[in-house]
Motif scaffolding. Structure first.
Motif, PDB file in Angstrom:
ATOM      1  N   ASP A   1       1.012  -1.613  -0.045  1.00  0.00           N
ATOM      2  CA  ASP A   1      -0.173   0.065   0.297  1.00  0.00           C
ATOM      3  C   ASP A   1       1.055   1.574  -0.033  1.00  0.00           C
ATOM      4  OD1 ASP A   1      -2.232  -1.672   0.309  1.00  0.00           O
ATOM      5  OD2 ASP A   1      -2.655  -1.506   2.412  1.00  0.00           O
ATOM      6  N   ASN A   2       0.602   2.874  -1.104  1.00  0.00           N
ATOM      7  CA  ASN A   2       1.240   3.137  -1.083  1.00  0.00           C
ATOM      8  C   ASN A   2       3.030   2.901  -1.822  1.00  0.00           C
ATOM      9  OD1 ASN A   2      -1.950   5.208  -1.056  1.00  0.00           O
ATOM     10  ND2 ASN A   2      -1.194   4.569   1.501  1.00  0.00           N
ATOM     11  N   THR A   3       3.081   2.411  -1.721  1.00  0.00           N
ATOM     12  CA  THR A   3       4.449   1.930  -2.066  1.00  0.00           C
ATOM     13  C   THR A   3       4.783   1.705  -3.786  1.00  0.00           C
ATOM     14  OG1 THR A   3       5.279   1.394   0.553  1.00  0.00           O
ATOM     15  CG2 THR A   3       6.575   0.780  -1.589  1.00  0.00           C
ATOM     16  N   ILE A   4       3.629   0.597  -4.200  1.00  0.00           N
ATOM     17  CA  ILE A   4       4.029   0.240  -5.575  1.00  0.00           C
ATOM     18  C   ILE A   4       2.420  -0.002  -6.706  1.00  0.00           C
ATOM     19  CG2 ILE A   4       5.802  -1.945  -4.745  1.00  0.00           C
ATOM     20  CD1 ILE A   4       3.584  -3.956  -4.450  1.00  0.00           C
TER      21      ILE A   4
ATOM     22  N   ASN B   1      -1.156  -6.395   5.646  1.00  0.00           N
ATOM     23  CA  ASN B   1      -2.470  -6.193   5.019  1.00  0.00           C
ATOM     24  C   ASN B   1      -3.077  -7.822   5.098  1.00  0.00           C
ATOM     25  OD1 ASN B   1      -3.644  -4.362   3.176  1.00  0.00           O
ATOM     26  ND2 ASN B   1      -1.602  -4.507   2.244  1.00  0.00           N
ATOM     27  N   ASN B   2      -4.408  -8.653   3.653  1.00  0.00           N
ATOM     28  CA  ASN B   2      -4.939  -9.673   3.941  1.00  0.00           C
ATOM     29  C   ASN B   2      -4.316 -10.157   2.682  1.00  0.00           C
ATOM     30  OD1 ASN B   2      -6.733  -9.315   6.496  1.00  0.00           O
ATOM     31  ND2 ASN B   2      -7.837  -7.876   5.195  1.00  0.00           N
ATOM     32  N   GLU B   3      -3.754 -11.114   2.743  1.00  0.00           N
ATOM     33  CA  GLU B   3      -2.809 -12.182   2.074  1.00  0.00           C
ATOM     34  C   GLU B   3      -3.645 -11.853   0.432  1.00  0.00           C
ATOM     35  OE1 GLU B   3      -0.019 -15.353   0.522  1.00  0.00           O
ATOM     36  OE2 GLU B   3      -0.202 -15.229   2.996  1.00  0.00           O
ATOM     37  N   ASN B   4      -5.023 -12.443   0.613  1.00  0.00           N
ATOM     38  CA  ASN B   4      -5.195 -12.598  -0.597  1.00  0.00           C
ATOM     39  C   ASN B   4      -5.389 -10.904  -1.636  1.00  0.00           C
ATOM     40  OD1 ASN B   4      -7.294 -11.989   1.970  1.00  0.00           O
ATOM     41  ND2 ASN B   4      -9.268 -12.560   0.662  1.00  0.00           N
ATOM     42  N   GLU B   5      -6.284 -10.033  -0.758  1.00  0.00           N
ATOM     43  CA  GLU B   5      -6.572  -8.865  -1.735  1.00  0.00           C
ATOM     44  C   GLU B   5      -5.070  -8.406  -2.085  1.00  0.00           C
ATOM     45  OE1 GLU B   5      -9.477  -7.408   1.517  1.00  0.00           O
ATOM     46  OE2 GLU B   5      -7.764  -6.820   2.246  1.00  0.00           O
ATOM     47  N   VAL B   6      -4.088  -8.605  -1.558  1.00  0.00           N
ATOM     48  CA  VAL B   6      -2.312  -8.278  -1.940  1.00  0.00           C
ATOM     49  C   VAL B   6      -2.674  -9.148  -2.891  1.00  0.00           C
ATOM     50  CG1 VAL B   6      -0.307  -8.628  -1.939  1.00  0.00           C
ATOM     51  CG2 VAL B   6      -1.539  -7.445  -0.277  1.00  0.00           C
ATOM     52  N   TRP B   7      -3.244 -10.286  -3.460  1.00  0.00           N
ATOM     53  CA  TRP B   7      -3.131 -10.863  -4.555  1.00  0.00           C
ATOM     54  C   TRP B   7      -3.799 -11.077  -5.696  1.00  0.00           C
ATOM     55  CZ3 TRP B   7       1.723 -11.704  -4.667  1.00  0.00           C
ATOM     56  CH2 TRP B   7       2.515 -12.554  -3.679  1.00  0.00           C
ATOM     57  N   GLU B   8      -5.459 -10.340  -5.466  1.00  0.00           N
ATOM     58  CA  GLU B   8      -5.941  -9.926  -5.514  1.00  0.00           C
ATOM     59  C   GLU B   8      -5.658  -8.694  -6.560  1.00  0.00           C
ATOM     60  OE1 GLU B   8     -10.593  -8.319  -6.373  1.00  0.00           O
ATOM     61  OE2 GLU B   8      -9.149  -8.458  -4.372  1.00  0.00           O
TER      62      GLU B   8
ATOM     63  N   PHE C   1      -2.322  -8.140  -7.672  1.00  0.00           N
ATOM     64  CA  PHE C   1      -1.304  -8.765  -8.710  1.00  0.00           C
ATOM     65  C   PHE C   1      -2.293  -9.363  -9.981  1.00  0.00           C
ATOM     66  CE2 PHE C   1       1.498  -8.310  -5.376  1.00  0.00           C
ATOM     67  CZ  PHE C   1       3.165  -7.723  -6.210  1.00  0.00           C
ATOM     68  N   LYS C   2      -3.297  -9.806 -10.047  1.00  0.00           N
ATOM     69  CA  LYS C   2      -4.193 -11.234 -10.744  1.00  0.00           C
ATOM     70  C   LYS C   2      -4.377  -9.873 -11.539  1.00  0.00           C
ATOM     71  CE  LYS C   2      -7.423 -14.989 -11.342  1.00  0.00           C
ATOM     72  NZ  LYS C   2      -7.855 -16.195 -10.440  1.00  0.00           N
ATOM     73  N   ASN C   3      -5.356  -9.330 -10.661  1.00  0.00           N
ATOM     74  CA  ASN C   3      -6.514  -8.305 -12.048  1.00  0.00           C
ATOM     75  C   ASN C   3      -6.021  -7.222 -12.232  1.00  0.00           C
ATOM     76  OD1 ASN C   3      -8.044 -11.230 -11.454  1.00  0.00           O
ATOM     77  ND2 ASN C   3      -8.593 -10.837  -9.870  1.00  0.00           N
ATOM     78  N   HIS C   4      -5.526  -6.240 -11.308  1.00  0.00           N
ATOM     79  CA  HIS C   4      -5.124  -4.784 -11.813  1.00  0.00           C
ATOM     80  C   HIS C   4      -4.292  -5.075 -13.078  1.00  0.00           C
ATOM     81  CE1 HIS C   4      -5.282  -0.757 -11.780  1.00  0.00           C
ATOM     82  NE2 HIS C   4      -5.403  -0.641 -10.554  1.00  0.00           N
ATOM     83  N   GLN C   5      -5.244  -4.449 -14.544  1.00  0.00           N
ATOM     84  CA  GLN C   5      -4.410  -4.179 -15.855  1.00  0.00           C
ATOM     85  C   GLN C   5      -3.335  -3.859 -15.501  1.00  0.00           C
ATOM     86  OE1 GLN C   5      -7.430  -3.186 -18.080  1.00  0.00           O
ATOM     87  NE2 GLN C   5      -7.414  -0.536 -17.535  1.00  0.00           N
ATOM     88  N   ASN C   6      -3.040  -2.210 -14.454  1.00  0.00           N
ATOM     89  CA  ASN C   6      -1.811  -1.707 -14.708  1.00  0.00           C
ATOM     90  C   ASN C   6      -0.596  -2.026 -14.129  1.00  0.00           C
ATOM     91  OD1 ASN C   6      -3.236   0.427 -16.737  1.00  0.00           O
ATOM     92  ND2 ASN C   6      -3.868   0.430 -14.497  1.00  0.00           N
ATOM     93  N   MET C   7      -0.917  -3.725 -13.465  1.00  0.00           N
ATOM     94  CA  MET C   7       0.100  -3.933 -12.421  1.00  0.00           C
ATOM     95  C   MET C   7       1.527  -4.302 -13.297  1.00  0.00           C
ATOM     96  SD  MET C   7       0.073  -4.021  -8.916  1.00  0.00           S
ATOM     97  CE  MET C   7       1.068  -5.752  -9.340  1.00  0.00           C
ATOM     98  N   VAL C   8       2.794  -3.849 -13.638  1.00  0.00           N
ATOM     99  CA  VAL C   8       3.617  -4.507 -13.957  1.00  0.00           C
ATOM    100  C   VAL C   8       4.143  -5.415 -13.563  1.00  0.00           C
ATOM    101  CG1 VAL C   8       6.241  -4.075 -14.538  1.00  0.00           C
ATOM    102  CG2 VAL C   8       4.572  -2.285 -14.698  1.00  0.00           C
ATOM    103  N   LEU C   9       4.463  -5.787 -11.657  1.00  0.00           N
ATOM    104  CA  LEU C   9       5.358  -6.713 -11.126  1.00  0.00           C
ATOM    105  C   LEU C   9       4.068  -7.818 -11.558  1.00  0.00           C
ATOM    106  CD1 LEU C   9       6.827  -5.499  -8.366  1.00  0.00           C
ATOM    107  CD2 LEU C   9       7.660  -5.752  -9.992  1.00  0.00           C
ATOM    108  N   THR C  10       4.875  -9.214 -11.053  1.00  0.00           N
ATOM    109  CA  THR C  10       3.537 -10.438 -11.195  1.00  0.00           C
ATOM    110  C   THR C  10       3.443 -11.003 -10.169  1.00  0.00           C
ATOM    111  OG1 THR C  10       4.755 -11.967 -12.989  1.00  0.00           O
ATOM    112  CG2 THR C  10       3.673 -10.518 -13.941  1.00  0.00           C
TER     113      THR C  10
END
Length: 311
Positions: A34-37, A84-91, A93-102
């Motif tokens: 949060d507020n970092t990546i 954080n809640n882990e499942n929310e973080v991975w959501e 990574f998986k579903n935001h179209q502008n994420m560069v990192l996987t």
């Protein structure tokens, strides 16, 4: 004419080169989420509400992730430590179209509500790395100060308030600077992911030797040739824990010993989890004195050093 400014500039550059000659570069970048990546708090703003990829500050977070991705290509390991809640973080990574990192870019993670100093210490054990191999990046000054006080060996970045300054700062960070990059560096993320899985799996096994047999160890030893000397010198220059005399010999140092009838042995290793490449090197001079003996921490706890020395 050499000005005082020129003298200072040359001295500063020489100091950096000498520092890297005697001190190995950092290996792991630990990031908050949060507020970092991304901007905002995923637990409050949800997927559609975080700031990532839009104009302005959202683009700055994307540019920051691109610089992280560039470090991964150079062999830097990336880990997450986030409250954080882990499942929310991975959501994200998986579903935001502008994420560069996987998720595949992340070698280790501790996404929980524990202190981040404890999280990094646990990841250090999992990866078999010293705390001085870690660089910590968090937007929160409180978390930064805690890390400096409770884990001073970790290099904590004083992240500027303005996110648009972050990509350039990360790009110019000296902690990760090294003299050369080899083809093995590009696959380092996958290799350390295997290392972390090995630690988790072996900790569940009842018998260490039985477990080692089950993963089908396959070591191999090569004598000196031109193809392995660069990797041997790189191993020597960057290895901290298993560098038995602490010397950081360059490729030129290796060649000097070899031209004087010295010998170089390199160990390669693979098992059922994958091919780890060249992971151990032994340099002996013409008097049969060991000049350098180093091994990558990626293969600790596999008895490889004993197999190598026996051979």
């Amino acid at each position: 004419r050499l000005s005082p400014l020129g003298i200072r500039s040359i001295a500063k550059s020489a100091d950096l080169i000498l520092t890297r000659h005697y001190e190995a570069p950092s290996k792991v970048l630990v990031l908050d989420c949060d507020n970092t990546i991304w901007g905002g708090v995923i637990g409050e703003d949800e997927l559609h509400g975080i700031i990532l990829g839009q104009d302005g500050v959202g683009q700055a977070f994307v540019d920051f992730q691109k610089e992280v991705k560039s470090l991964i290509d150079q062999g830097i390991i990336v880990a997450l430590s986030s409250k954080n809640n882990e499942n929310e973080v991975w959501e994200v990574f998986k579903n935001h179209q502008n994420m560069v990192l996987t998720k595949d870019d992340i070698v280790a993670w501790k996404i929980n509500w524990s202190e981040k100093t404890q999280n990094i210490k646990e990841m250090a054990r999992e990866l078999d790395l010293g705390l001085d191999s870690f660089v910590f990046w968090d937007d929160n000054p409180v978390e930064q100060e805690k890390m400096r006080l409770l884990a001073p060996e970790v290099k904590t970045v004083a992240a500027p308030l303005e996110v648009y300054e972050w990509p350039n700062l990360l790009r110019s960070l000296f902690d990760f600077a090294k003299f050369s990059t080899t083809k093995d560096d590009a696959s380092k993320t996958a290799l350390y992911q295997k290392r972390a899985k090995f630690v988790r799996d072996s900790s569940k096994a009842d018998n260490e030797l039985s477990y080692l047999k089950s993963i089908r160890l396959s070591p191999d030893i090569h004598y000196f040739d031109r193809s392995n000397i660069a990797r041997a010198a790189q191993l020597c220059s960057k290895t901290n824990q298993f560098n038995l005399n602490g010397l950081r010999l360059s490729e030129a140092n290796f060649l000097k010993v070899l031209k004087n009838n010295g010998k170089l042995f390199s160990g390669f290793y693979k098992d059922k989890t994958g091919d780890f490449g060249e992971i151990i090197t032994l340099l002996i001079d013409n008097n049969e004195k060991v000049r350098s003996f180093v091994m990558s921490c990626r293969v600790f706890q596999r008895q490889i050093e004993n197999i190598f020395l026996a051979e």
